[in-house]
Design a protein around this motif. Structure first.
Motif, PDB file in Angstrom:
ATOM      1  N   PHE A  82      51.134   9.073  21.714  1.00 31.29           N
ATOM      2  CA  PHE A  82      51.811   8.434  22.837  1.00 31.29           C
ATOM      3  C   PHE A  82      53.060   9.205  23.250  1.00 31.29           C
ATOM      4  N   GLU A  83      53.758   9.778  22.293  1.00 31.25           N
ATOM      5  CA  GLU A  83      54.922  10.604  22.630  1.00 31.25           C
ATOM      6  C   GLU A  83      54.483  11.823  23.438  1.00 31.25           C
ATOM      7  N   SER A  84      53.380  12.442  23.042  1.00 27.68           N
ATOM      8  CA  SER A  84      52.839  13.577  23.797  1.00 27.68           C
ATOM      9  C   SER A  84      52.438  13.156  25.206  1.00 27.68           C
ATOM     10  N   ALA A  85      51.844  11.981  25.316  1.00 25.78           N
ATOM     11  CA  ALA A  85      51.440  11.479  26.634  1.00 25.78           C
ATOM     12  C   ALA A  85      52.663  11.276  27.522  1.00 25.78           C
ATOM     13  N   LEU A  86      53.733  10.754  26.960  1.00 22.46           N
ATOM     14  CA  LEU A  86      54.963  10.581  27.742  1.00 22.46           C
ATOM     15  C   LEU A  86      55.527  11.926  28.187  1.00 22.46           C
ATOM     16  N   GLN A  87      55.439  12.926  27.321  1.00 24.87           N
ATOM     17  CA  GLN A  87      55.911  14.257  27.697  1.00 24.87           C
ATOM     18  C   GLN A  87      55.070  14.830  28.837  1.00 24.87           C
ATOM     19  N   LEU A  88      53.759  14.618  28.791  1.00 25.77           N
ATOM     20  CA  LEU A  88      52.895  15.078  29.876  1.00 25.77           C
ATOM     21  C   LEU A  88      53.226  14.360  31.179  1.00 25.77           C
ATOM     22  N   LEU A  89      53.520  13.071  31.090  1.00 28.83           N
ATOM     23  CA  LEU A  89      53.917  12.332  32.289  1.00 28.83           C
ATOM     24  C   LEU A  89      55.209  12.887  32.868  1.00 28.83           C
ATOM     25  N   ASP A  90      56.153  13.210  31.981  1.00 27.98           N
ATOM     26  CA  ASP A  90      57.399  13.813  32.443  1.00 27.98           C
ATOM     27  C   ASP A  90      57.136  15.142  33.149  1.00 27.98           C
ATOM     28  N   LEU A  91      56.231  15.959  32.596  1.00 26.42           N
ATOM     29  CA  LEU A  91      55.888  17.240  33.221  1.00 26.42           C
ATOM     30  C   LEU A  91      55.213  17.027  34.582  1.00 26.42           C
ATOM     31  N   SER A  92      54.404  15.982  34.686  1.00 25.66           N
ATOM     32  CA  SER A  92      53.702  15.702  35.939  1.00 25.66           C
ATOM     33  C   SER A  92      54.656  15.301  37.047  1.00 25.66           C
ATOM     34  N   HIS A  93      55.790  14.775  36.651  1.00 26.64           N
ATOM     35  CA  HIS A  93      56.741  14.257  37.635  1.00 26.64           C
ATOM     36  C   HIS A  93      58.092  14.943  37.493  1.00 26.64           C
ATOM     37  N   ALA A  94      58.054  16.245  37.233  1.00 32.01           N
ATOM     38  CA  ALA A  94      59.296  17.016  37.099  1.00 32.01           C
ATOM     39  C   ALA A  94      60.124  16.863  38.372  1.00 32.01           C
ATOM     40  N   GLY A  95      61.397  16.649  38.203  1.00 31.01           N
ATOM     41  CA  GLY A  95      62.285  16.502  39.356  1.00 31.01           C
ATOM     42  C   GLY A  95      62.430  15.052  39.806  1.00 31.01           C
TER      43      GLY A  95
END
Length: 101
Positions: A82-95
């Motif tokens: 789940f932590e990895s998934a949150l990091q991917l979400l952050d990358l998807s919405h950079a900025g």
């Protein structure tokens, strides 16, 4: 994403939020794209359909069981997932505003 613990609607929401470009590995990107294309279907049906779809996309040796291994995971591993998934979400919405807040 293929777990019986994840409902179709939740899977669809993850697909909506996560940009496929965050997956650097082509196989993982194709698997994610195919999961999203299949929509909010039951996870058992998803597991039935996914191998043929991934094979058609250029991965003739795709083995769903090997891809999903290990079959049993610890609570710590689930937390890491789940932590990895949150990091991917952050990358998807950079900025954009941090989704974890």
């Amino acid at each position: 994403m293929c777990s019986v613990l994840i409902k179709g609607g939740t899977r669809g929401e993850i697909c909506r939020l996560l940009d496929p470009s965050v997956f650097q590995d082509p196989l993982r990107r194709v698997v994610f794209e195919e999961i999203c294309q299949l929509g909010s279907i039951d996870s058992r049906r998803l597991r039935e359909l996914l191998p043929a779809r991934v094979t058609t996309r250029g991965f003739p040796d795709f083995d769903l069981h090997a891809f999903l291994a290990p079959q049993e995971v610890s609570e710590k591993e689930i937390d890491q997932l789940f932590e990895s998934a949150l990091q991917l979400l952050d990358l998807s919405h950079a900025g954009e505003e941090n989704l974890r807040d």
